[in-house]
Design an enzyme around this catalytic site. Structure first.
Site, PDB file in Angstrom:
ATOM      1  N   SER A   7      -3.171 -12.093 -19.475  1.00  0.00           N
ATOM      2  CA  SER A   7      -2.576 -10.902 -19.590  1.00  0.00           C
ATOM      3  C   SER A   7      -1.002 -11.724 -19.934  1.00  0.00           C
ATOM      4  O   SER A   7      -0.803 -12.686 -19.403  1.00  0.00           O
ATOM      5  CB  SER A   7      -2.350  -9.853 -18.694  1.00  0.00           C
ATOM      6  OG  SER A   7      -1.300  -8.888 -18.907  1.00  0.00           O
ATOM      7  N   ARG A   8      -0.171 -10.921 -20.840  1.00  0.00           N
ATOM      8  CA  ARG A   8       1.287 -11.277 -20.561  1.00  0.00           C
ATOM      9  C   ARG A   8       2.410 -10.408 -19.991  1.00  0.00           C
ATOM     10  O   ARG A   8       3.456 -10.531 -20.061  1.00  0.00           O
ATOM     11  CB  ARG A   8       1.832 -11.403 -22.278  1.00  0.00           C
ATOM     12  CG  ARG A   8       0.878 -12.471 -22.988  1.00  0.00           C
ATOM     13  CD  ARG A   8       1.607 -12.827 -24.215  1.00  0.00           C
ATOM     14  NE  ARG A   8       0.667 -13.451 -25.020  1.00  0.00           N
ATOM     15  CZ  ARG A   8      -0.077 -12.969 -25.954  1.00  0.00           C
ATOM     16  NH1 ARG A   8      -0.269 -11.757 -25.982  1.00  0.00           N
ATOM     17  NH2 ARG A   8      -0.890 -13.907 -26.749  1.00  0.00           N
ATOM     18  N   ASN A   9       1.594  -9.462 -19.341  1.00  0.00           N
ATOM     19  CA  ASN A   9       2.378  -8.459 -18.680  1.00  0.00           C
ATOM     20  C   ASN A   9       2.840  -8.804 -17.196  1.00  0.00           C
ATOM     21  O   ASN A   9       2.170  -8.819 -16.096  1.00  0.00           O
ATOM     22  CB  ASN A   9       1.376  -7.091 -18.646  1.00  0.00           C
ATOM     23  CG  ASN A   9       2.247  -5.836 -18.342  1.00  0.00           C
ATOM     24  OD1 ASN A   9       3.183  -5.825 -17.346  1.00  0.00           O
ATOM     25  ND2 ASN A   9       2.025  -4.749 -18.806  1.00  0.00           N
ATOM     26  N   LYS A  12       2.218  -6.139 -14.513  1.00  0.00           N
ATOM     27  CA  LYS A  12       0.788  -6.397 -13.839  1.00  0.00           C
ATOM     28  C   LYS A  12       0.560  -7.446 -12.979  1.00  0.00           C
ATOM     29  O   LYS A  12      -0.042  -7.241 -11.876  1.00  0.00           O
ATOM     30  CB  LYS A  12      -0.155  -6.317 -14.969  1.00  0.00           C
ATOM     31  CG  LYS A  12      -0.254  -5.080 -15.768  1.00  0.00           C
ATOM     32  CD  LYS A  12      -1.425  -5.309 -16.953  1.00  0.00           C
ATOM     33  CE  LYS A  12      -1.658  -4.031 -17.662  1.00  0.00           C
ATOM     34  NZ  LYS A  12      -2.796  -4.084 -18.619  1.00  0.00           N
ATOM     35  N   ASP A  65      -7.753  -3.905 -17.463  1.00  0.00           N
ATOM     36  CA  ASP A  65      -7.693  -2.949 -18.521  1.00  0.00           C
ATOM     37  C   ASP A  65      -7.147  -1.677 -17.820  1.00  0.00           C
ATOM     38  O   ASP A  65      -7.730  -1.316 -16.663  1.00  0.00           O
ATOM     39  CB  ASP A  65      -8.487  -2.711 -19.470  1.00  0.00           C
ATOM     40  CG  ASP A  65      -8.027  -1.881 -20.784  1.00  0.00           C
ATOM     41  OD1 ASP A  65      -6.935  -2.313 -21.154  1.00  0.00           O
ATOM     42  OD2 ASP A  65      -8.845  -1.184 -21.196  1.00  0.00           O
ATOM     43  N   PHE A 143       6.729   0.638 -15.033  1.00  0.00           N
ATOM     44  CA  PHE A 143       6.842   0.487 -16.504  1.00  0.00           C
ATOM     45  C   PHE A 143       6.082   1.572 -17.250  1.00  0.00           C
ATOM     46  O   PHE A 143       5.341   2.369 -16.487  1.00  0.00           O
ATOM     47  CB  PHE A 143       6.250  -0.781 -16.897  1.00  0.00           C
ATOM     48  CG  PHE A 143       4.878  -1.074 -16.846  1.00  0.00           C
ATOM     49  CD1 PHE A 143       4.293  -1.197 -15.425  1.00  0.00           C
ATOM     50  CD2 PHE A 143       3.987  -0.961 -17.721  1.00  0.00           C
ATOM     51  CE1 PHE A 143       2.855  -1.586 -15.261  1.00  0.00           C
ATOM     52  CE2 PHE A 143       2.479  -0.920 -17.386  1.00  0.00           C
ATOM     53  CZ  PHE A 143       1.965  -1.467 -16.137  1.00  0.00           C
ATOM     54  N   GLY A 144       5.824   1.707 -18.480  1.00  0.00           N
ATOM     55  CA  GLY A 144       5.022   2.566 -19.072  1.00  0.00           C
ATOM     56  C   GLY A 144       5.321   4.181 -18.748  1.00  0.00           C
ATOM     57  O   GLY A 144       6.445   4.670 -19.023  1.00  0.00           O
ATOM     58  N   ARG A 172      -3.870  -0.172  -9.682  1.00  0.00           N
ATOM     59  CA  ARG A 172      -3.749  -1.479  -9.759  1.00  0.00           C
ATOM     60  C   ARG A 172      -4.054  -2.214  -8.422  1.00  0.00           C
ATOM     61  O   ARG A 172      -4.958  -2.875  -8.289  1.00  0.00           O
ATOM     62  CB  ARG A 172      -2.550  -2.150 -10.567  1.00  0.00           C
ATOM     63  CG  ARG A 172      -2.983  -3.521 -11.478  1.00  0.00           C
ATOM     64  CD  ARG A 172      -1.909  -3.836 -12.320  1.00  0.00           C
ATOM     65  NE  ARG A 172      -1.897  -3.144 -13.540  1.00  0.00           N
ATOM     66  CZ  ARG A 172      -1.257  -1.938 -14.077  1.00  0.00           C
ATOM     67  NH1 ARG A 172      -0.175  -1.668 -13.181  1.00  0.00           N
ATOM     68  NH2 ARG A 172      -1.685  -1.324 -15.084  1.00  0.00           N
TER      69      ARG A 172
HETATM   70  P1  IMP Z   1      -3.467  -2.248 -21.369  1.00  0.00           P
HETATM   71  O1  IMP Z   1      -2.295  -3.350 -21.250  1.00  0.00           O
HETATM   72  O2  IMP Z   1      -4.351  -2.160 -22.546  1.00  0.00           O
HETATM   73  O3  IMP Z   1      -4.063  -2.214 -20.142  1.00  0.00           O
HETATM   74  O4  IMP Z   1      -2.450  -0.972 -21.566  1.00  0.00           O
HETATM   75  C1  IMP Z   1      -2.253  -0.022 -20.494  1.00  0.00           C
HETATM   76  C2  IMP Z   1      -1.481   1.040 -20.981  1.00  0.00           C
HETATM   77  O5  IMP Z   1      -1.585   1.974 -20.103  1.00  0.00           O
HETATM   78  C3  IMP Z   1       0.095   0.451 -20.827  1.00  0.00           C
HETATM   79  O6  IMP Z   1       0.487   0.057 -22.029  1.00  0.00           O
HETATM   80  C4  IMP Z   1       0.598   1.755 -20.088  1.00  0.00           C
HETATM   81  O7  IMP Z   1       0.815   2.537 -21.321  1.00  0.00           O
HETATM   82  C5  IMP Z   1      -0.457   2.382 -19.482  1.00  0.00           C
HETATM   83  N1  IMP Z   1      -0.491   1.936 -18.148  1.00  0.00           N
HETATM   84  C6  IMP Z   1      -1.340   1.499 -17.356  1.00  0.00           C
HETATM   85  N2  IMP Z   1      -1.146   1.272 -16.281  1.00  0.00           N
HETATM   86  C7  IMP Z   1      -0.013   1.754 -16.176  1.00  0.00           C
HETATM   87  C8  IMP Z   1       1.129   1.699 -14.974  1.00  0.00           C
HETATM   88  O8  IMP Z   1       0.775   1.076 -13.874  1.00  0.00           O
HETATM   89  N3  IMP Z   1       2.304   2.506 -15.265  1.00  0.00           N
HETATM   90  C9  IMP Z   1       2.491   2.866 -16.333  1.00  0.00           C
HETATM   91  N4  IMP Z   1       1.564   2.896 -17.534  1.00  0.00           N
HETATM   92  C10 IMP Z   1       0.690   2.426 -17.239  1.00  0.00           C
END
Ligand code: IMP
Length: 186
Positions: A7-9, A12, A65, A143-144, A172
């Site tokens: 991942s690049r996040n 996470k 994911d 985030f998100g 997570r």
């Molecule tokens: P992924 O990178 O494909 O797993 O996308 C996960 C998406 O779900 C993120 O871009 C957020 O929109 C949402 N998401 C997943 N986990 C979180 C979290 O811990 N906080 C906020 N949004 C989350």
């Protein structure tokens, strides 16, 4: 052991590394991740881990994911959470829930983890955080969707509760503990 997160996040990574301290988790610097086309979080997490394995000579690779499932949107955006709402997913979600109260605002965060060993061994971990969608965005950590997600039993959003809270309680963190249990029981 040294483990790569496919991942690049950075968010996470930080959340997972807290629980998986001994795994010495690092982001994997890889290009060409496959599009998230799986029917489940598990399939997407597995696809990320399998892609990551191609770039790693030793140690485990972790795929992740996650998504947000909202009752009033029939469980959406779910596995499409990352693509929902273009540049403003929070604004779009608040807009779609504008006239929805109570049960329709119930939501859950879901996280699936898949760990692949150099010999092809596969382990899984799953974590869920129940809650509801707030009426407006509050807080600036996480985030998100964190500024609009209020965990069950709390009044504040995840973004207000903060990164320390999240490291212990998030979907997570729960998935990471589940994975750790699978790892220790194998
Ligand atoms: P992924 O990178 O494909 O797993 O996308 C996960 C998406 O779900 C993120 O871009 C957020 O929109 C949402 N998401 C997943 N986990 C979180 C979290 O811990 N906080 C906020 N949004 C989350």
């Amino acid at each position: 052991m040294n483990t790569k997160l496919a991942s690049r996040n950075e968010n996470k990574l930080r959340e997972l590394a807290r629980v998986l301290g001994d795994w010495r988790l690092e982001l994997l610097d890889a290009d060409g991740y496959p599009p998230e086309e799986g029917a489940t979080y598990y399939e997407n997490a597995l696809a990320k881990a399998r892609h990551g394995v191609k770039f790693v000579d030793e140690g485990w690779v972790l795929g992740e994911d996650s998504g947000l499932e909202v009752e009033g949107l029939g469980g959406g955006p779910g596995i499409r959470s990352a693509r929902f709402g273009g540049g403003d997913p929070v604004g779009r979600l608040l807009g779609e829930l504008r006239d929805i109260e109570g049960e329709g605002r119930r939501a859950r965060y879901v996280c699936e983890l898949v760990a692949l060993s150099p010999s092809g061994e596969e382990l899984r971990g799953t974590g869920v955080l129940e809650g509801r969608i707030a009426e407006e965005a509050r807080g600036d950590e996480g985030f998100g969707y964190d500024p609009i997600f209020v965990p069950a039993g709390e009044e504040r959003t995840v973004a207000e509760l903060g990164n320390e809270w999240k490291a212990e309680n998030s979907h997570r963190a729960r998935a990471a503990r589940d994975l750790l249990r699978a790892f220790n029981e194998r």
